[in-house]
Design an enzyme around this catalytic site. Structure first.
Site, short mmCIF file in Angstrom:
data_model
loop_
_atom_site.label_atom_id
_atom_site.label_comp_id
_atom_site.label_asym_id
_atom_site.label_seq_id
_atom_site.Cartn_x
_atom_site.Cartn_y
_atom_site.Cartn_z
N GLN A 43 62.79 51.98 -20.42
CA GLN A 43 63.65 52.92 -19.69
C GLN A 43 64.92 52.26 -19.15
OE1 GLN A 43 60.02 54.56 -17.44
NE2 GLN A 43 61.34 56.33 -17.59
N HIS A 63 64.77 56.59 -32.82
CA HIS A 63 65.69 56.44 -33.97
C HIS A 63 65.35 57.41 -35.09
CE1 HIS A 63 66.56 52.01 -32.63
NE2 HIS A 63 67.14 52.91 -31.87
N ASP A 76 68.42 52.23 -26.60
CA ASP A 76 69.07 51.05 -27.18
C ASP A 76 69.84 50.25 -26.13
OD1 ASP A 76 68.06 52.06 -29.51
OD2 ASP A 76 69.98 52.24 -30.56
N ARG A 101 58.58 46.57 -9.05
CA ARG A 101 57.63 46.77 -10.15
C ARG A 101 58.42 46.96 -11.44
NH1 ARG A 101 54.68 52.30 -11.94
NH2 ARG A 101 53.71 51.37 -13.75
N ASN A 190 50.04 51.53 -17.73
CA ASN A 190 50.62 52.61 -16.95
C ASN A 190 50.30 53.98 -17.53
OD1 ASN A 190 52.68 53.67 -14.91
ND2 ASN A 190 53.50 54.47 -16.85
N ASN A 330 50.32 56.99 -9.53
CA ASN A 330 51.65 57.60 -9.67
C ASN A 330 51.50 59.06 -9.29
OD1 ASN A 330 52.57 55.21 -10.68
ND2 ASN A 330 52.89 55.94 -12.78
N TYR A 332 53.55 62.77 -8.22
CA TYR A 332 54.80 63.52 -8.11
C TYR A 332 54.61 64.96 -7.64
CZ TYR A 332 57.09 59.77 -10.74
OH TYR A 332 57.60 58.55 -11.15
C1 NOJ Z 1 55.79 58.34 -14.75
C2 NOJ Z 1 56.17 57.29 -15.74
O1 NOJ Z 1 55.40 56.15 -15.53
C3 NOJ Z 1 57.65 56.96 -15.73
O2 NOJ Z 1 57.92 56.19 -16.85
C4 NOJ Z 1 58.46 58.23 -15.70
O3 NOJ Z 1 59.82 58.00 -15.81
C5 NOJ Z 1 58.14 58.97 -14.41
N1 NOJ Z 1 56.75 59.33 -14.42
C6 NOJ Z 1 58.95 60.26 -14.22
O4 NOJ Z 1 58.64 61.15 -15.24
#
Ligand code: NOJ
Length: 504
Positions: A43, A63, A76, A101, A190, A330, A332
């Site tokens: 990322q 790609h 890229d 991290r 992850n 994680n 959200y």
């Molecule tokens: C979790 C993922 O680990 C991360 O790569 C992603 O960008 C975020 N969620 C947001 O979607």
């Protein structure tokens, strides 16, 4: 009069409860609590083909299938962090985070995918990044795998081939040896749910294989658990004594809430299918009973002579059980759960038998899956406390997406509300949360959403070769939170800066 006294009593009790709640919480962070920020190799790094780096599944996917990325773009160049890591570290230090991290690109370290060739340049990059962090007093937290495995391994089935377990452990061992003197917190893998489901049960993630009926997804998860556990055992056997670090897995957890009070059991089932899928084998041995029963039932209904959820041998159950030094979360968003009405007619469409929706009062974000429900965070943390004997928890990601506003009031308000819930869960409810990471330090390549959905507290200009970074208001807000070690009030939106301030 009696009415007046009752009303007065209610007011007094409410005020006292509020005061004692806030008194307990005070919105300060407990001493020793670790606050950090996070990213992932594909990322942010760019430099996709420098030196001897091998091709990974995300290089290949973007790609060859650009139509699967909303803006058709790729990683890229991304944030150019491969070249700008010193600037990144300086920024993280300036903001005041305790840890960073980041993840390691498997094919940058092992160009052939295997341990026969170690890229000196690739490994050196991560040694430099780690050293730069340590020199600046920032703790490196390393994710061994954040979705970008070598393409050559995918050619052999990737996460659906059990041989990946051994290849993964070889790779992890090289990292423990090279970086383990400085790195004391390791994340093996992850968000298995995201890439097993998105990559082997659909096309939202690489390698975009649509293997029917979740067969690929479950097989992927099965091998993930084995790879995680074997890596943990390797650390135990070879590195723990001398390096003294901690190893854990990171799970993507939503808060699954009952749509109404009669759907408590359904919410529990949703939790087990999401969190329990990986966490139950790690904390209690084997998959949750409800998963085993339901997947067997639906598999039979579909005519399979076996359950699509694979089984672990007793030996594997013992290897996997007890392999988390901490619980990586994680988080959200939340969903409301209710039963699939078709099941009343004897039609079984979903393994968990459930449908989900969101509450109309929850604010939306730029991402189609992210709705704001802060109280869900507290609910989830308490659920983890109760389900897994109050393990040490590290919130390894939390954040909000928009379209790139510099004055990102919505993001600040999201952080305020979510972190407040976490502090209440810690201080009032005794949840054992030790660390928290902001996703993300920079806007970055958001997988199938390309660069259109932005999670950063720092704006990145992806159209400019320099990939300039500009502080968003949320970055300023976090700087203050970190210096005071206390949540700060949310500024009210009075003005909105236009983007691209460096462009006249
Ligand atoms: C979790 C993922 O680990 C991360 O790569 C992603 O960008 C975020 N969620 C947001 O979607």
């Amino acid at each position: 009069m009696a009415r007046f006294i009752i009303a007065l009593t209610i007011v007094v009790v409410t005020v006292i409860t509020r005061i004692s709640c806030c008194d307990v919480v005070k919105l300060t962070f407990p001493s020793g609590f670790s606050l950090g920020t996070a990213s992932a190799s594909y990322q942010v790094e760019g430099a996709w083909n420098v030196s001897d780096k091998g091709v990974n599944v995300w290089d290949y996917h973007t790609h060859n299938r650009p139509e699967l990325i909303s803006d058709g773009r790729n990683g890229d160049v991304a944030c150019n962090s491969y070249y700008k890591y010193q600037e990144d570290v300086a920024l993280i230090k300036k903001i005041g985070f305790d840890f960073y991290r980041f993840s390691i690109s498997w094919s940058r370290v092992l160009p052939t995918g295997f341990a026969n060739v170690i890229s000196e340049d690739g490994l050196q990059y991560y040694k430099n990044l780690t050293a730069e962090l340590v020199a600046n007093g920032i703790e490196p937290v390393v994710t061994i795998y954040h979705w970008d495995h070598p393409k050559v391994i995918e050619d052999m089935g990737g996460w659906t081939n059990e041989l990946i377990v051994g290849w993964f452990v070889d790779y992890a061992e090289i990292l423990f040896e090279a970086l383990g003197d400085s790195v004391k917190r390791w994340i093996t893998i992850n968000e298995p749910d995201s890439f097993c489901n998105g990559g082997y049960n659909g096309v939202r993630k690489a390698p975009a294989k649509q293997i029917p009926a979740s067969i690929g997804k479950y097989l992927c998860g099965h091998n993930v658990l084995k790879a995680h556990a074997k890596t943990f055992r390797l650390y135990d056997e070879k590195f723990r004594e001398t390096q003294g670090g901690e190893v854990g897995i990171v799970l993507p957890l939503k808060a699954y809430l009952p749509f109404n009070a009669s759907y408590e059991e359904e919410a529990e089932t949703a939790f087990q299918f999401n969190c329990g899928w990986m966490a139950h084998p790690i904390y209690h041995g084997d998959y949750p009973d409800v998963m085993k029963t339901r997947v067997a039932l639906v598999s039979e209904y579909q005519g399979y002579p076996w359950s699509r959820l694979p089984e672990f041998s007793d030996e594997w159950i013992a290897i996997i059980n007890g392999t988390n030094d901490y619980f990586g979360v994680n988080h959200y968003t939340s969903e409301l759960v209710y039963p699939d009405p078709d099941e009343e007619q004897g039609i079984y469409t979903y393994d968990n038998g459930l449908l989900t929706t969101v509450d109309s009062s929850w604010a939306a974000s730029a991402s189609d899956w992210l709705y704001v429900n802060p109280s869900g965070f507290g609910y989830l943390l308490r659920k983890i406390r109760d389900e897994y004997n109050n393990p040490p928890v590290w919130v390894t990601e939390n954040g909000y997406s928009d379209s790139g506003e510099l004055d990102d009031y919505n993001r600040i308000s999201y952080y305020y509300e979510y972190v407040r819930e976490m502090l209440i869960a810690i201080k009032r409810d005794g949840c054992n949360v030790e660390g928290y990471a902001v996703w993300s330090i920079l806007d970055n390549f958001e997988w199938q959403d390309g660069y259109e959905k932005r999670f950063g507290i720092t704006y990145v200009e992806f159209d400019d070769a320099d990939t300039n970074r500009t502080a968003k208001l949320s970055q300023t807000w976090w700087t203050k939170v970190l210096s005071k070690r206390k949540l700060q009030s949310v500024p009210t939106s009075t003005n909105t800066r236009t983007r691209l301030p460096w462009k006249k």
